[in-house]
Design a protein around this motif. Structure first.
Motif, short mmCIF file in Angstrom:
data_model
loop_
_atom_site.label_atom_id
_atom_site.label_comp_id
_atom_site.label_asym_id
_atom_site.label_seq_id
_atom_site.Cartn_x
_atom_site.Cartn_y
_atom_site.Cartn_z
N TYR A 33 -21.23 7.21 12.84
CA TYR A 33 -21.45 7.91 14.34
C TYR A 33 -20.31 7.69 14.92
O TYR A 33 -20.38 7.04 16.22
N MET B 39 -29.78 7.78 20.03
CA MET B 39 -29.55 8.90 19.08
C MET B 39 -30.61 9.94 19.07
O MET B 39 -31.96 9.51 18.97
N VAL C 277 -23.66 12.09 14.62
CA VAL C 277 -24.18 11.20 13.76
C VAL C 277 -24.65 11.65 12.39
O VAL C 277 -25.20 12.68 12.24
#
Length: 280
Positions: free
Chosen positions: A223, A249, A277
């Motif tokens: 990420y 996220m 991500v």
């Protein structure tokens, strides 16, 4: 490497010096006027790949060059945004700075960070005039616990790399996935043998925010942040940098790291970082 790509000279970052970058006297032929060349040391090494630079150190170098560019005592750094255009090789680095919006009370400065002729990071900084705004000064932001009341903390327990190893950490509360409050500081100057401003030293660790409140194990997911934006509402004390950090996220590969930024006197600004991500 493509067959027609030029062969690059070997480069081994030094491990025997206590600094992040070493300035060179020469610059490559054709470099912009005023551009400067620096050798990264092992303390610049990133966490995702041993052959990359950590954005925190790279951004710190750019702030240093911005602070040196046409300095004025009546101006101060208010905001800076770094856009990362690709992998940052742990190799000699060229930084050039230019003023793109001059002004008496407001200036916009642009810094370009390149390696082997390729632009890797572009940073834009707003410098605003100093005024007496003390009658209205204040921030409705929760403060961090004092540094001396916090517990020693090592980012190296989760992250590898020379830059992470160069940091001293102290946590204000136990880590939970996606939430953490931590103080970070470094004893190393960003550039060997040069005067470093308090703002530069304070900001040279701020990209560490994306590594202190991780939601998932970095050995299972990637990420990295593709940008870093900093807003300051006062000039920071360089003793230590405080991070009150939350990571979010989503379901489609997007994330954001959001940080309230502190120095030893209280809140000083905010950071935001956009994340890509991906499952490893």
């Amino acid at each position: 490497m493509p067959a027609d790509a030029p062969e690059l000279p070997a480069f081994t970052p030094r491990e025997d010096v206590d600094t992040y970058f070493i300035p060179r006297l020469e610059t490559p032929e054709g470099a912009p006027e005023g551009a400067r060349l620096f050798d990264p040391t092992i303390h610049v090494q990133g966490a995702w790949n041993e052959g990359e630079q950590h954005l925190a150190a790279s951004a710190g170098l750019m702030v240093h060059c911005i602070e040196q560019h046409e300095p004025r005592d009546d101006m101060q750094l208010a905001k800076i945004t770094f856009d990362v255009l690709g992998f940052i090789p742990l190799r000699p680095t060229l930084v050039s700075v230019r003023t793109i919006r001059p002004g008496r009370t407001i200036e916009l400065v642009e810094a370009t960070f390149s390696v082997d002729g390729r632009t890797i990071i572009v940073g834009r900084a707003w410098r605003l005039s100093k005024q007496d705004s003390s009658p209205v000064a204040g921030a409705d932001v929760p403060t961090m616990p004092p540094l001396e009341e916090c517990t020693p903390y090592s980012m190296s327990s989760m992250w590898p790399g020379g830059f992470i190893h160069s940091l001293d950490g102290y946590e204000a509360e136990p880590y939970v996935p996606g939430r953490h409050r931590v103080w970070l500081r470094t004893q190393l100057p960003i550039v060997m043998g040069e005067q470093i401003t308090p703002t530069t030293h304070f900001l040279s660790v701020i990209d560490g925010a994306n590594g202190i409140a991780v939601r998932v194990d970095p050995r299972e997911w990637m990420y990295p942040n593709v940008d870093l934006t900093v807003h300051l509402f006062r000039q920071p004390d360089p003793t230590a940098t405080g991070f009150d950090t939350t990571v979010a996220m989503g379901e489609s590969g997007l994330g954001v790291t959001m940080t309230s930024l502190h120095d030893i006197h209280g809140p000083v600004g905010r950071i935001a970082q956009s994340l890509t991500v991906r499952k490893l």
